[in-house]
Design an enzyme around this catalytic site. Structure first.
Site, PDB file in Angstrom:
ATOM      1  N   TYR A 146      95.651  21.548 -37.552  1.00 34.82           N
ATOM      2  CA  TYR A 146      94.904  21.779 -36.301  1.00 34.82           C
ATOM      3  C   TYR A 146      95.047  23.236 -35.852  1.00 34.82           C
ATOM      4  O   TYR A 146      94.055  23.928 -35.622  1.00 34.82           O
ATOM      5  CB  TYR A 146      95.441  20.834 -35.235  1.00 34.82           C
ATOM      6  CG  TYR A 146      94.733  20.889 -33.906  1.00 34.82           C
ATOM      7  CD1 TYR A 146      93.426  20.424 -33.773  1.00 34.82           C
ATOM      8  CD2 TYR A 146      95.372  21.389 -32.769  1.00 34.82           C
ATOM      9  CE1 TYR A 146      92.773  20.460 -32.544  1.00 34.82           C
ATOM     10  CE2 TYR A 146      94.732  21.423 -31.540  1.00 34.82           C
ATOM     11  CZ  TYR A 146      93.434  20.953 -31.431  1.00 34.82           C
ATOM     12  OH  TYR A 146      92.803  20.977 -30.210  1.00 34.82           O
ATOM     13  N   LYS A 150      92.033  26.124 -35.895  1.00 36.34           N
ATOM     14  CA  LYS A 150      91.513  26.773 -34.679  1.00 36.34           C
ATOM     15  C   LYS A 150      91.709  28.289 -34.744  1.00 36.34           C
ATOM     16  O   LYS A 150      90.876  29.048 -34.253  1.00 36.34           O
ATOM     17  CB  LYS A 150      92.208  26.197 -33.443  1.00 36.34           C
ATOM     18  CG  LYS A 150      91.849  24.744 -33.151  1.00 36.34           C
ATOM     19  CD  LYS A 150      90.429  24.590 -32.645  1.00 36.34           C
ATOM     20  CE  LYS A 150      90.148  23.160 -32.207  1.00 36.34           C
ATOM     21  NZ  LYS A 150      88.770  22.969 -31.727  1.00 36.34           N
ATOM     22  N   TYR A 160      81.650  36.803 -36.477  1.00 34.29           N
ATOM     23  CA  TYR A 160      80.198  36.642 -36.269  1.00 34.29           C
ATOM     24  C   TYR A 160      79.737  37.491 -35.085  1.00 34.29           C
ATOM     25  O   TYR A 160      78.609  37.990 -35.083  1.00 34.29           O
ATOM     26  CB  TYR A 160      79.836  35.165 -36.046  1.00 34.29           C
ATOM     27  CG  TYR A 160      79.359  34.514 -37.326  1.00 34.29           C
ATOM     28  CD1 TYR A 160      80.248  34.230 -38.351  1.00 34.29           C
ATOM     29  CD2 TYR A 160      78.016  34.219 -37.517  1.00 34.29           C
ATOM     30  CE1 TYR A 160      79.812  33.661 -39.537  1.00 34.29           C
ATOM     31  CE2 TYR A 160      77.573  33.644 -38.689  1.00 34.29           C
ATOM     32  CZ  TYR A 160      78.467  33.366 -39.701  1.00 34.29           C
ATOM     33  OH  TYR A 160      78.029  32.813 -40.875  1.00 34.29           O
TER      34      TYR A 160
HETATM   35  P1  NAD Z   1      87.896  14.159 -28.797  1.00 33.35           P
HETATM   36  O1  NAD Z   1      88.557  13.714 -30.046  1.00 33.35           O
HETATM   37  O2  NAD Z   1      87.751  13.171 -27.679  1.00 33.35           O
HETATM   38  O3  NAD Z   1      86.442  14.730 -29.099  1.00 33.35           O
HETATM   39  C1  NAD Z   1      86.124  15.429 -30.269  1.00 33.35           C
HETATM   40  C2  NAD Z   1      84.786  14.916 -30.774  1.00 33.35           C
HETATM   41  O4  NAD Z   1      84.430  15.642 -31.969  1.00 33.35           O
HETATM   42  C3  NAD Z   1      84.834  13.427 -31.169  1.00 33.35           C
HETATM   43  O5  NAD Z   1      83.762  12.736 -30.585  1.00 33.35           O
HETATM   44  C4  NAD Z   1      84.724  13.463 -32.697  1.00 33.35           C
HETATM   45  O6  NAD Z   1      84.140  12.294 -33.210  1.00 33.35           O
HETATM   46  C5  NAD Z   1      83.901  14.720 -32.913  1.00 33.35           C
HETATM   47  N1  NAD Z   1      84.054  15.297 -34.250  1.00 33.35           N
HETATM   48  C6  NAD Z   1      85.209  15.639 -34.877  1.00 33.35           C
HETATM   49  N2  NAD Z   1      84.961  16.112 -36.107  1.00 33.35           N
HETATM   50  C7  NAD Z   1      83.601  16.081 -36.260  1.00 33.35           C
HETATM   51  C8  NAD Z   1      82.728  16.457 -37.307  1.00 33.35           C
HETATM   52  N3  NAD Z   1      83.187  16.955 -38.472  1.00 33.35           N
HETATM   53  N4  NAD Z   1      81.401  16.291 -37.115  1.00 33.35           N
HETATM   54  C9  NAD Z   1      80.913  15.806 -35.946  1.00 33.35           C
HETATM   55  N5  NAD Z   1      81.700  15.432 -34.919  1.00 33.35           N
HETATM   56  C10 NAD Z   1      83.030  15.568 -35.080  1.00 33.35           C
HETATM   57  O7  NAD Z   1      88.682  15.449 -28.281  1.00 33.35           O
HETATM   58  P2  NAD Z   1      88.522  16.274 -26.925  1.00 33.35           P
HETATM   59  O8  NAD Z   1      89.781  16.157 -26.181  1.00 33.35           O
HETATM   60  O9  NAD Z   1      87.252  15.925 -26.258  1.00 33.35           O
HETATM   61  O10 NAD Z   1      88.453  17.753 -27.506  1.00 33.35           O
HETATM   62  C11 NAD Z   1      87.216  18.425 -27.646  1.00 33.35           C
HETATM   63  C12 NAD Z   1      87.456  19.840 -28.154  1.00 33.35           C
HETATM   64  O11 NAD Z   1      88.307  20.546 -27.253  1.00 33.35           O
HETATM   65  C13 NAD Z   1      88.148  19.879 -29.521  1.00 33.35           C
HETATM   66  O12 NAD Z   1      87.597  20.934 -30.275  1.00 33.35           O
HETATM   67  C14 NAD Z   1      89.585  20.177 -29.175  1.00 33.35           C
HETATM   68  O13 NAD Z   1      90.244  20.847 -30.216  1.00 33.35           O
HETATM   69  C15 NAD Z   1      89.448  21.040 -27.936  1.00 33.35           C
HETATM   70  N6  NAD Z   1      90.661  20.949 -27.091  1.00 33.35           N
HETATM   71  C16 NAD Z   1      90.896  19.853 -26.329  1.00 33.35           C
HETATM   72  C17 NAD Z   1      92.053  19.800 -25.556  1.00 33.35           C
HETATM   73  C18 NAD Z   1      92.366  18.632 -24.664  1.00 33.35           C
HETATM   74  O14 NAD Z   1      93.402  18.644 -23.994  1.00 33.35           O
HETATM   75  N7  NAD Z   1      91.552  17.610 -24.570  1.00 33.35           N
HETATM   76  C19 NAD Z   1      92.974  20.852 -25.607  1.00 33.35           C
HETATM   77  C20 NAD Z   1      92.701  21.933 -26.420  1.00 33.35           C
HETATM   78  C21 NAD Z   1      91.523  21.990 -27.145  1.00 33.35           C
END
Ligand code: NAD
Ligand code: UDP
Length: 312
Positions: A146, A150, A160
């Site tokens: 992870y 990132k 880009y």
């Molecule tokens: P989440 O798992 O609820 O949502 C991620 C979504 O991405 C899911 O619906 C999943 O099915 C989809 N996904 C994953 N791989 C995919 C692919 N190859 N093709 C299409 N869809 C795909 O997680 P979240 O908490 O909503 O996080 C969303 C984003 O924010 C992520 O990129 C995560 O790294 C980032 N983020 C979240 C947090 C947090 O605290 N929630 C913290 C830091 C970063």
């Protein structure tokens, strides 16, 4: 505007879809449900301005249609149990998925946002963490799929921007919580809230490590503001109120059921010891500061899990 969001069926993605539809924009959601929930798509399907594409963005983004104004790349498993269950998919969506999303934005001349993470700081030696800190990441440990995905995604996004002129934004999101998190995602907020609602012991791993918890509406507001200014360097979005995990468990216990037991397990490998955002950049650039205190956010999350929102 015409806005494409990858990861639209996830926790944060679904809140972005809701916000943009409510503002009158057209939204294209893309997701493969690897960690998302179908009901986060179904709740918008009746909306005339929403369209959903089921696709793995690591293989490509099969969008055809009106020119896009914004591409927001949020697809990636985000909870440690999810990304450790799907480590290769997580690396690929950070690498190939980000590449496809950037290419799409480039083709359409669209503004692009990458959802990066506080995990780029790893187990930080600088506290609180400003954007200028380069981090302390184990490049091949169990969290590396992870963290390094990132970090690569940030490098690709900046490249880009520098070499192809894409109008990019990067946010580093700190622990965010709220309605529509998957009940079984294994993150600490969902675990504790669900354990408390079911009268089960709260499972503390270690306990003295710290986290800072941001309510999802604050994050969405920060995202909207950042898309509205021209700034290409990473921006921390998080709530600087910091708690030990044990104190966080006590807060949930005291507010739900003071008789709840707290049980202790060992801390997972490479679990960061401390985490708190320095939000000076967001405050100065966006006049943004989190507005929802922890107690209120938790109350809203519990209320929403007892009475889910009806479809838009
Ligand atoms: P989440 O798992 O609820 O949502 C991620 C979504 O991405 C899911 O619906 C999943 O099915 C989809 N996904 C994953 N791989 C995919 C692919 N190859 N093709 C299409 N869809 C795909 O997680 P979240 O908490 O909503 O996080 C969303 C984003 O924010 C992520 O990129 C995560 O790294 C980032 N983020 C979240 C947090 C947090 O605290 N929630 C913290 C830091 C970063
Ligand atoms: N954690 C915990 N009990 C749980 C789930 C997580 O004590 O049931 C701890 C975890 O070890 C970490 C912190 O809570 O130190 C935050 O975990 P989470 O999975 O929410 O996100 P992270 O910040 O580690 O990505």
């Amino acid at each position: 505007m015409n806005i494409l969001i990858t990861g639209s069926a996830g926790f944060i993605g679904s809140h972005l879809v809701e916000r943009f539809l409510n503002e009158g924009h057209t939204v294209v959601g893309v997701d493969n449900y690897i960690s998302g929930q179908k009901r986060n798509t179904e709740m918008f399907l009746g909306h005339p301005n929403f369209r959903f594409i089921r696709a793995d963005v690591s293989s490509g983004i099969p969008y055809e249609g009106q020119p896009l104004d914004w591409v927001l790349h949020f697809a990636s498993p985000a909870s440690p149990p999810h990304y450790q269950q799907f480590p290769i998919e997580t690396l690929m969506v950070g690498a190939q998925g980000t590449h496809h999303a950037l290419e799409l934005a480039h083709r359409h001349g669209a503004r692009f946002m990458l959802a990066s993470t506080s995990e780029v700081y790893g187990d930080p030696l600088v506290h609180p963490q400003p954007e200028s800190y380069w981090g302390h990441v184990n490049p091949n440990g169990p969290r590396s799929c992870y963290d390094e995905a990132k970090r690569y995604a940030e490098a690709l996004t900046m490249t880009y921007h520098r070499h192809k002129g894409v109008d990019t934004r990067i946010i580093r999101i700190f622990n965010t919580y709220g309605p529509r998190m998957r009940a079984d995602d294994g993150r600490v907020v969902t675990n504790f809230v669900n354990q408390a609602l079911e009268g089960k012991p709260l499972t503390v791993y270690g306990g003295q490590q710290t986290r800072s918890f941001q309510y999802v509406d604050d994050l969405v507001e920060g995202i909207v503001r950042l898309m509205g200014v021209t700034y290409h360097q990473p921006v921390n979005l998080g709530n600087p109120d910091e708690y030990t995990i044990l104190d966080f468990a006590r807060i949930i216990r005291d507010r739900t059921n003071p008789a709840l037991e707290i049980t202790f397990q060992s801390m997972p490998q490479d679990d960061p010891q401390q985490r708190r955002p320095d939000i000076t950049v967001a405050r100065n650039l966006l006049s943004w500061t989190p507005a929802v205190p922890l107690q209120e956010g938790l109350q809203r999350m519990v209320a929403a899990s007892l009475h889910p929102t009806p479809p838009l």
